[in-house]
Write a protein that holds these residues in place. Structure first.
Motif, short mmCIF file in Angstrom:
data_model
loop_
_atom_site.label_atom_id
_atom_site.label_comp_id
_atom_site.label_asym_id
_atom_site.label_seq_id
_atom_site.Cartn_x
_atom_site.Cartn_y
_atom_site.Cartn_z
N ALA A 5 10.86 1.37 -3.53
CA ALA A 5 9.76 1.71 -4.42
C ALA A 5 8.74 2.62 -3.74
CB ALA A 5 9.07 0.44 -4.90
N ILE A 6 8.84 2.75 -2.41
CA ILE A 6 7.89 3.61 -1.69
C ILE A 6 8.12 5.06 -2.14
CG2 ILE A 6 7.20 4.48 0.58
CD1 ILE A 6 8.08 1.77 1.73
N PRO A 7 7.06 5.70 -2.63
CA PRO A 7 7.25 7.05 -3.16
C PRO A 7 7.75 8.03 -2.10
CG PRO A 7 5.01 6.24 -3.56
CD PRO A 7 5.67 5.28 -2.64
N GLY A 8 8.45 9.05 -2.56
CA GLY A 8 9.00 10.05 -1.64
C GLY A 8 10.43 9.70 -1.33
N ASP A 9 11.24 10.69 -0.97
CA ASP A 9 12.64 10.35 -0.71
C ASP A 9 12.90 10.37 0.79
OD1 ASP A 9 14.60 13.19 -0.44
OD2 ASP A 9 12.44 13.26 -0.78
N PRO A 10 13.84 9.53 1.22
CA PRO A 10 14.08 9.40 2.66
C PRO A 10 14.57 10.70 3.28
CG PRO A 10 15.74 8.21 1.40
CD PRO A 10 14.68 8.62 0.44
N VAL A 55 0.84 -1.21 0.00
CA VAL A 55 0.00 0.00 0.00
C VAL A 55 0.87 1.25 0.00
CG1 VAL A 55 -1.71 1.33 1.29
CG2 VAL A 55 -1.93 -1.11 1.13
N GLN A 56 1.98 1.19 0.76
CA GLN A 56 2.88 2.35 0.78
C GLN A 56 3.45 2.63 -0.60
OE1 GLN A 56 3.76 4.68 2.75
NE2 GLN A 56 2.75 4.08 4.62
N VAL A 57 3.75 1.55 -1.34
CA VAL A 57 4.30 1.72 -2.69
C VAL A 57 3.23 2.28 -3.62
CG1 VAL A 57 5.25 0.51 -4.68
CG2 VAL A 57 6.00 -0.11 -2.39
N LEU A 58 2.01 1.73 -3.53
CA LEU A 58 0.96 2.12 -4.48
C LEU A 58 0.28 3.43 -4.10
CD1 LEU A 58 -0.75 -1.37 -4.97
CD2 LEU A 58 0.90 -0.29 -6.47
N GLY A 59 0.29 3.76 -2.81
CA GLY A 59 -0.42 4.97 -2.35
C GLY A 59 -1.59 4.57 -1.46
N ARG A 60 -1.89 5.45 -0.47
CA ARG A 60 -2.90 5.07 0.52
C ARG A 60 -4.31 5.38 0.05
NH1 ARG A 60 -0.60 7.28 6.20
NH2 ARG A 60 1.44 6.31 6.10
N ASN A 61 -5.03 4.37 -0.38
CA ASN A 61 -6.48 4.49 -0.56
C ASN A 61 -7.09 3.10 -0.60
OD1 ASN A 61 -6.38 3.47 -3.29
ND2 ASN A 61 -5.62 5.50 -3.90
N LEU A 62 -8.42 3.05 -0.64
CA LEU A 62 -9.10 1.76 -0.51
C LEU A 62 -8.78 0.82 -1.66
CD1 LEU A 62 -11.02 0.07 1.17
CD2 LEU A 62 -12.92 1.06 -0.08
N ALA A 89 -3.53 -4.68 -2.60
CA ALA A 89 -2.47 -5.25 -1.76
C ALA A 89 -2.91 -6.58 -1.16
CB ALA A 89 -2.09 -4.27 -0.66
N ILE A 90 -4.13 -6.60 -0.63
CA ILE A 90 -4.64 -7.84 -0.02
C ILE A 90 -4.77 -8.91 -1.11
CG2 ILE A 90 -6.55 -8.89 1.25
CD1 ILE A 90 -5.02 -6.94 2.97
N ALA A 91 -5.21 -8.50 -2.30
CA ALA A 91 -5.34 -9.47 -3.41
C ALA A 91 -3.98 -10.07 -3.74
CB ALA A 91 -5.95 -8.79 -4.62
N ILE A 92 -2.97 -9.22 -3.87
CA ILE A 92 -1.63 -9.71 -4.23
C ILE A 92 -1.14 -10.70 -3.17
CG2 ILE A 92 0.81 -9.04 -4.54
CD1 ILE A 92 -0.25 -6.35 -5.67
N VAL A 93 -1.33 -10.34 -1.92
CA VAL A 93 -0.84 -11.19 -0.83
C VAL A 93 -1.59 -12.52 -0.79
CG1 VAL A 93 -0.44 -11.26 1.65
CG2 VAL A 93 -0.18 -9.13 0.46
N SER A 94 -2.86 -12.53 -1.28
CA SER A 94 -3.62 -13.79 -1.22
C SER A 94 -3.38 -14.70 -2.42
CB SER A 94 -5.12 -13.53 -1.13
OG SER A 94 -5.42 -12.29 -0.64
N ILE A 95 -2.73 -14.18 -3.47
CA ILE A 95 -2.55 -14.98 -4.69
C ILE A 95 -1.92 -16.37 -4.43
CG2 ILE A 95 -1.17 -15.07 -6.84
CD1 ILE A 95 -1.94 -12.12 -7.24
N PRO A 96 -0.86 -16.47 -3.62
CA PRO A 96 -0.22 -17.79 -3.46
C PRO A 96 -1.18 -18.89 -3.02
CG PRO A 96 1.16 -16.11 -2.51
CD PRO A 96 -0.11 -15.43 -2.89
N ALA A 97 -2.13 -18.55 -2.14
CA ALA A 97 -3.05 -19.57 -1.64
C ALA A 97 -3.85 -20.18 -2.80
CB ALA A 97 -3.98 -18.96 -0.61
N TYR A 98 -4.37 -19.31 -3.69
CA TYR A 98 -5.18 -19.80 -4.81
C TYR A 98 -4.31 -20.57 -5.82
CZ TYR A 98 -8.63 -16.73 -2.80
OH TYR A 98 -9.49 -16.15 -1.92
#
Lengths: 324, 359
Positions: free
Chosen positions: B29-34, A172-179, A185-194
């Motif tokens: 990959a986390i946006p923004g710089d440290p 989520v931090q990489v992609l940006g904070r929203n729903l 993120a939850i989907a990606i993390v669940s992929i291995p189970a399926y």
């Protein structure tokens, strides 16, 4: 050892077995449904899930107020006012708010009802993505074997080596904070189970004679995967998908609670709970009800998933079901 | 068995390297710089350039990764960008809490869940069984963060003036200071080195430290502070373990040898515990081991709610603050912990079931 009820019905139409009319056809889905209806917990789960679905569809009708409507100047209510239920002795001259008023002077019940929509969408959307990507990866890995299988499964092993929530937080931090990103993120993390479940099913039927027959008849790999192999992987996938909806709702709520998922003023239960968590000692109802809503929803899909698993259990698949 | 363990450790290396690589790439990959997240938005370009260069963040990522691997091999996890202190030092401070919390949570889960599951299996479809399974279903559906807040409300507000009142946050009460083990016994410790690291580590495990140094008031205070977070953290593993114990026991109780044992006229307790339980233990132990991941995920939420500075909260704050060394160091530690627990679980099979040969 075969039991009487396992024997072909047509050949045993006598007094010991009962008449043909006592038996129903034994297609997998019909059997499953019949077994499902026999389990009290699964029926409770199913009814709860249907009620939630009904609430989500008719949220606008059920909720007495709009999800974001503040009641300042409209009604004589205070911020974070406790629930007022006329049936339970709340004075009739006060407006009824069965779950109280939130920190922004909005009706908590209306927001909880609208939250059903968000949570069910989260559950279905997340599992939808995970199941499509996961089963595709699993099917390709299991069907082709060799280096492709190895590479796919090792990459998925790495995903599994992370604690679920910590990896989701990082994504989520990489992609940006929203729903939407929280759901991804939850989907990606669940992929291995399926992927694992599909791969296991594919491996178990890959060498079966009917698959070989299809191959001999000139069917392409894609046709075999789609027509012969994936239908066999479906029952276990349905079970983990139903349980997966519960996990997805719970984990997305956790991300929203940490401020990484839904953002105010969206009526998402996790974020509603987070925004009032510091008031838990003075206005516990604002923490209690969103949490209860999450629990009931998760419970519904857990019960349904458990019921489906028992109903589809291969060890019971040939037991035969007699009309009761 | 030694050969088996060695092979398993060797096989785990690629997975750990993979985890490290993913953590490394993801942190970057986390946006923004440290620089701006550490020094504030008003840091000038020159200051930032210096900050980036000092920490080697100007080099290409593959080179940074190679340097990082070299440092890790030497036991150096880098210096936290947030705190300006070595990651190993911070790990040494924060890990003890998470270890104590996890052990306490898993102990509660095991003590309650396994007997409940076994009893439920022997009384299948009776009141106790129904009660346990309804409880387990509700337990597994409960959001940890909600349960934590509700427990805090119940024990700190509703039961305030009763003997059951418990503190809703923090590790120790204000003014309570544990004396480290090395001070109690007058041991001299160096600034650095493995011995001092271990002694500081043990001192930071307040429960263990207070038992070893007989500081009973500290023991009672730290236990009282950990009960609520541990209960919240234990709920889901407890529910899963209870269900697993029940189904595993049911499967074994339906076996021929259990029927034979009963037919021989053995007492119910003997059949259940001597014949059935040992055979049902294998899947239970596997699931108990796998709960560690769940506990670590739960620790992020539990530590946030109860204001505890443990591993979970540190990783969460590290991710939010783009503190690369913290993220990498802690994730590496978690991955190694995972592999170690799985190995221990697999090795325990040999003890639990002598028919299993590990080779």
């Amino acid at each position: 050892m075969s039991t009487v009820s396992e024997l072909p019905v047509e050949e045993h139409d006598d007094a010991h077995v009962g008449s043909i009319g006592d038996y129903k056809s034994n297609s997998l889905w019909r059997l499953t449904l019949r077994r499902l209806f026999r389990q009290k917990s699964a029926v409770v789960g199913g009814i709860l899930a249907l009620i939630l679905l009904f609430m989500a569809i008719f949220a606008d009708v059920i909720a007495p107020y709009d999800k974001n409507q503040t009641l300042i100047g409209i009604e004589d209510v205070k911020r974070r006012q406790s629930p007022c239920i006329h049936l339970l002795g709340c004075p009739e001259d006060q407006p009824q708010h069965i779950m109280g008023i939130d920190g922004n002077v909005r009706d908590e019940f209306s927001r909880i009802v609208h939250g059903t929509r968000v949570s069910l969408f989260v559950g279905f959307f997340t599992v939808g993505i995970a199941i499509v990507v996961g089963s595709l990866l699993g099917a390709v890995a299991g069907y082709t074997g060799g280096w492709l299988d190895n590479s796919i499964m090792r990459i998925l092993d790495v995903v599994l080596a992370f604690p679920f929530l910590i990896l989701a937080i990082a994504i989520v931090q990489v992609l940006g904070r929203n729903l939407t990103n929280a759901m991804l993120a939850i989907a990606i993390v669940s992929i291995p189970a399926y992927a694992r479940v599909t791969r296991a099913s594919v491996l178990s039927v890959r060498e079966k004679s009917y698959v070989e027959a299809s191959r001999a008849l000139g069917a392409s790999n894609l046709q075999i995967l789609r027509g012969r192999i994936l239908p066999n992987a479906l029952p276990p996938l349905i079970v983990i998908a139903t349980l997966g909806i519960a996990t997805a709702i719970l984990e997305t709520a956790a991300l929203s609670f940490l401020g990484l998922g839904a953002q105010p003023p969206d009526p998402e239960w996790g974020s509603m709970l987070a925004s009032e968590r510091n008031q838990v000692f003075s206005a516990p109802h604002l923490v209690f009800f969103p949490g209860l809503a999450i629990m009931i929803t998760v419970l519904a899909f857990n019960l349904l998933g458990d019921g489906l698993r028992d109903a589809l259990d291969p060890r019971l698949a040939h037991a035969g079901v007699k009309k009761e | 068995m030694i050969q088996y363990s060695l092979r398993r450790v060797l096989l785990a290396i690629p997975v750990i390297l993979g985890v490290l690589l993913v953590a490394f790439i993801m942190a970057r990959a986390i946006p923004g710089d440290p620089c701006h997240s550490m020094l504030g938005e008003r840091a000038t370009q020159e200051v930032c350039d210096q900050f980036i260069m000092d920490r080697g963040l100007d080099k290409p990522i593959p080179i940074q990764f190679l340097f990082y691997l070299r440092d890790v091999a030497q036991g150096d996890l880098g210096v936290s960008l947030q705190f300006g202190r070595p990651v190993t030092e911070i790990l040494g401070e924060r890990l003890p809490l998470t270890i104590e919390l996890s052990i306490m949570a898993l102990t509660i889960a095991v003590i309650v869940a396994i007997p409940a599951g076994v009893l439920a299996a022997t009384r299948r479809n009776f009141k106790f069984d129904v009660f346990t399974m309804v409880g387990a279903n509700i337990g597994v559906s409960m959001p940890v963060f909600w349960l934590g807040l509700m427990l805090a409300f119940l024990f700190a507000i509703v039961l305030k003036d009763t003997p059951f009142s418990l503190p809703p946050s923090g590790r120790l009460s204000a003014g309570v200071l544990p004396v480290p083990i090395y001070e109690v016994y007058g041991w001299e410790i160096q600034e650095t080195g493995i011995v001092s690291f271990i002694l500081t580590f043990v001192s930071n495990m307040y429960i263990l430290n207070s038992i070893l140094t007989l500081q009973w008031d500290i023991l009672s205070d730290s236990l009282r502070h950990l009960i609520l977070p541990a209960l919240a953290l234990a709920t889901i593993p407890m529910a899963i373990l209870a269900r697993m114990s029940r189904s595993s026991m049911l499967e074994v109780l339906g076996q021929d040898y259990v029927r034979t044992a009963k037919a021989k006229g053995l007492k119910q307790n003997k059949v259940v515990f001597k014949h059935a339980f040992r055979n049902a233990l294998l899947p239970i132990v596997t699931i108990a081991g796998l709960q560690l991941g769940l506990v670590l995920s739960g620790a992020v939420l539990t530590e946030t709610i109860f204001g505890l500075a443990g591993v979970g909260r540190t990783v969460f704050e590290g991710i939010t603050a783009r503190d690369y060394p913290i993220i990498q160091g802690f994730v590496l530690f978690i991955a190694v912990g995972y592999v170690a627990i799985n190995l221990l679980v697999d090795l325990s099979y040999g003890f639990l079931d002598p028919r299993i040969r590990l080779d």
